[in-house]
Write a protein that holds these residues in place. Structure first.
Motif, short mmCIF file in Angstrom:
data_model
loop_
_atom_site.label_atom_id
_atom_site.label_comp_id
_atom_site.label_asym_id
_atom_site.label_seq_id
_atom_site.Cartn_x
_atom_site.Cartn_y
_atom_site.Cartn_z
N LEU A 33 0.83 -1.20 0.00
CA LEU A 33 0.00 0.00 0.00
C LEU A 33 0.86 1.25 0.00
CD1 LEU A 33 -2.89 1.12 0.16
CD2 LEU A 33 -2.73 0.97 2.65
N ASP A 34 1.93 1.25 0.79
CA ASP A 34 2.81 2.41 0.82
C ASP A 34 3.49 2.63 -0.53
OD1 ASP A 34 2.22 3.06 3.43
OD2 ASP A 34 3.92 1.97 4.28
N LEU A 35 3.90 1.55 -1.17
CA LEU A 35 4.54 1.69 -2.48
C LEU A 35 3.53 2.18 -3.52
CD1 LEU A 35 6.97 1.42 -4.30
CD2 LEU A 35 6.52 -1.05 -4.46
N LEU A 36 2.30 1.68 -3.46
CA LEU A 36 1.26 2.16 -4.37
C LEU A 36 1.04 3.66 -4.19
CD1 LEU A 36 -1.12 1.42 -6.39
CD2 LEU A 36 -2.55 1.28 -4.33
N CYS A 37 0.91 4.10 -2.95
CA CYS A 37 0.70 5.53 -2.68
C CYS A 37 1.88 6.37 -3.16
CB CYS A 37 0.45 5.76 -1.19
SG CYS A 37 -1.12 5.10 -0.60
N ALA A 38 3.10 5.86 -2.95
CA ALA A 38 4.28 6.59 -3.42
C ALA A 38 4.28 6.70 -4.93
CB ALA A 38 5.54 5.89 -2.93
N ALA A 39 3.87 5.63 -5.61
CA ALA A 39 3.86 5.63 -7.07
C ALA A 39 2.76 6.51 -7.64
CB ALA A 39 3.71 4.20 -7.59
N MET A 40 1.75 6.85 -6.81
CA MET A 40 0.68 7.75 -7.26
C MET A 40 0.80 9.13 -6.60
SD MET A 40 -2.71 5.37 -7.81
CE MET A 40 -3.14 5.30 -6.08
N SER A 41 2.01 9.47 -6.16
CA SER A 41 2.22 10.75 -5.48
C SER A 41 2.71 11.84 -6.42
CB SER A 41 3.24 10.57 -4.36
OG SER A 41 4.54 10.32 -4.90
N GLY A 42 2.97 11.49 -7.69
CA GLY A 42 3.52 12.47 -8.64
C GLY A 42 5.02 12.60 -8.54
N GLU A 43 5.66 11.81 -7.67
CA GLU A 43 7.11 11.89 -7.46
C GLU A 43 7.80 10.65 -8.03
OE1 GLU A 43 8.22 14.63 -6.19
OE2 GLU A 43 6.28 15.44 -5.55
N ARG A 44 9.15 10.71 -8.10
CA ARG A 44 9.92 9.54 -8.43
C ARG A 44 9.77 8.51 -7.31
NH1 ARG A 44 13.78 10.43 -12.47
NH2 ARG A 44 15.17 8.84 -11.57
N VAL A 45 10.00 7.24 -7.62
CA VAL A 45 9.75 6.21 -6.64
C VAL A 45 10.87 5.17 -6.66
CG1 VAL A 45 8.36 4.81 -8.24
CG2 VAL A 45 7.99 4.59 -5.78
N ALA A 46 11.21 4.65 -5.47
CA ALA A 46 12.19 3.58 -5.32
C ALA A 46 11.70 2.69 -4.18
CB ALA A 46 13.57 4.14 -5.00
N ALA A 47 12.28 1.50 -4.05
CA ALA A 47 11.86 0.58 -3.00
C ALA A 47 13.06 -0.18 -2.46
CB ALA A 47 10.82 -0.40 -3.53
N ASP A 48 13.06 -0.38 -1.13
CA ASP A 48 14.09 -1.17 -0.47
C ASP A 48 13.47 -1.86 0.74
OD1 ASP A 48 16.51 -2.30 0.19
OD2 ASP A 48 17.25 -0.52 1.28
N GLY A 49 12.45 -2.68 0.48
CA GLY A 49 11.73 -3.35 1.55
C GLY A 49 11.88 -4.85 1.49
N GLU A 50 11.03 -5.53 2.23
CA GLU A 50 11.08 -6.99 2.25
C GLU A 50 10.60 -7.60 0.94
OE1 GLU A 50 9.12 -10.79 4.70
OE2 GLU A 50 8.66 -8.73 5.33
N PHE A 51 9.57 -7.01 0.34
CA PHE A 51 8.94 -7.60 -0.84
C PHE A 51 9.30 -6.89 -2.14
CE2 PHE A 51 6.33 -8.81 2.77
CZ PHE A 51 6.18 -10.17 2.56
N PHE A 52 9.73 -5.64 -2.06
CA PHE A 52 10.03 -4.86 -3.26
C PHE A 52 11.35 -4.14 -3.10
CE2 PHE A 52 5.43 -5.05 -2.69
CZ PHE A 52 5.05 -5.66 -3.87
N ARG A 53 12.22 -4.31 -4.09
CA ARG A 53 13.51 -3.61 -4.11
C ARG A 53 13.82 -3.23 -5.56
NH1 ARG A 53 17.75 -6.61 0.06
NH2 ARG A 53 16.43 -6.43 1.92
#
Length: 344
Positions: A132-152
């Motif tokens: 959910l946090d990654l989805l919200c980040a990707a729909m925030s109008g900003e660049r997005v990256a991930a370094d979590g348990e399920f997405f990197r």
């Protein structure tokens, strides 16, 4: 009061899946003609209860076939999809429709799609907050990256960029808390009554500081008399719900929750806008007064394919104009909602 329709795209006895999808599109067009504000499309996998495995795909067709009505997903199963891919689809639909699209997401359940689509039961059990946090980040109008348990992955620019917030189906206290802490509106399901909806809204308001924009689903079925409408619904709904809900197969062998379909249908017909036009209006207005909700979506296909088109038109003609009239102020609650049993 904002009133839409909620389509499961159910496969009724004697139909094939293609027929079910074609009639869903017909009902979407009829809903716009009847004056509904929006249409919300369910997503299910590997089952006849609902034969739409991609709510965003059907939403794209619906947006292309209509000009005014809003279109949302109720819900896209976030545990089964990559959040960034879902955000890309939402961004396209937002831009192509002139802002008529709303993305609704849910945790889902421990069902077969987690195995078949390769996301795994861990994404459902532990990974929903990260998704959910990654989805919200990707729909925030900003660049997005991930370094979590399920997405990197490295930082990327979202193209097309969009600023949207999802609506979250909340059938558990844990999911409610996640939505509230992020200031996201809830989608409440058909299985909870007005008093329970009001309580969930209070919980969300306490955690979110009063964020609103919630949506609630209910059965909407109008007949010449209340007795006739209730009788039709009780005869028709179990015929497709019983075999349809049998399609919920746990991915890891855990027992399926028991379902008393006739009892559930009885609850729906006694609680929701099911009856003559006067009773439907009364129940919609009562929900608004008791809960503070100002956005209701009506599941209109409970009577079967031969009755749904007429139901949509009659609701639009006999119920919507009166149900939308201003009601006295309800409790000091923001609108709210948890979803249907399968949408987490």
């Amino acid at each position: 009061m904002r009133i839409g329709i909620f389509l499961i795209a159910a496969q009724f006895p004697g139909q094939d899946a293609g027929q079910a999808l074609a009639q869903a599109v017909e009902w979407i067009e009829a809903a716009e003609e009847a004056g509904f504000d929006d249409v919300w499309i369910a997503e299910h996998h590997f089952m006849s209860y609902g034969v739409c495995p991609s709510a965003t795909t059907l939403a794209a067709l619906a947006l292309g076939r209509t000009r005014r009505i809003g279109v949302g997903t109720a819900v896209s199963v976030l545990s089964a999809w990559h959040p960034v891919a879902l955000a890309e689809q939402a961004a396209m639909l937002h831009h192509l429709s002139g802002g008529r699209f709303t993305l609704g997401v849910g945790r889902g359940g421990p069902w077969l799609e987690l195995e078949v689509l390769g996301t795994g039961v861990e994404r459902y059990e532990r990974g929903f907050a990260e998704s959910l946090d990654l989805l919200c980040a990707a729909m925030s109008g900003e660049r997005v990256a991930a370094d979590g348990e399920f997405f990197r992955f490295r930082e990327v620019e979202m193209v097309p960029a969009v600023r949207m917030r999802p609506v979250v189906a909340c059938t558990s206290r844990a999911t409610l808390a996640l939505a509230a802490e992020r200031g996201l509106p809830m989608l409440l399901g058909m299985h909870v009554g007005d008093e329970e909806k009001a309580g969930l809204l209070r919980e969300h308001a306490a955690l979110s500081g009063g964020a609103g924009g919630h949506v609630a689903a209910a059965v909407g079925f109008v007949g010449d008399s209340t007795e006739q409408a209730v009788r039709e619904l009780k005869e028709a709904m179990p015929r497709w719900m019983e075999p349809g809900l049998a399609g919920y197969v746990p991915v890891d062998g855990r027992p399926r929750p028991p379902r008393d379909i006739p009892k559930y249908v009885d609850f729906l017909s006694q609680t929701h806008p099911v009856g003559d036009a006067d009773l439907c209006v009364e129940r919609i207005r009562r929900t608004a007064e008791v809960t503070g909700l100002r956005h209701l979506i009506l599941m209109v296909e409970g009577g079967g394919p031969g009755r749904t088109l007429d139901n949509i038109r009659r609701l639009g003609r006999e119920v919507l104009p009166r149900a939308r009239r201003p009601t006295p102020p309800g409790p000091a609650l923001p609108a709210s909602s948890p979803p249907a049993p399968a949408s987490g």
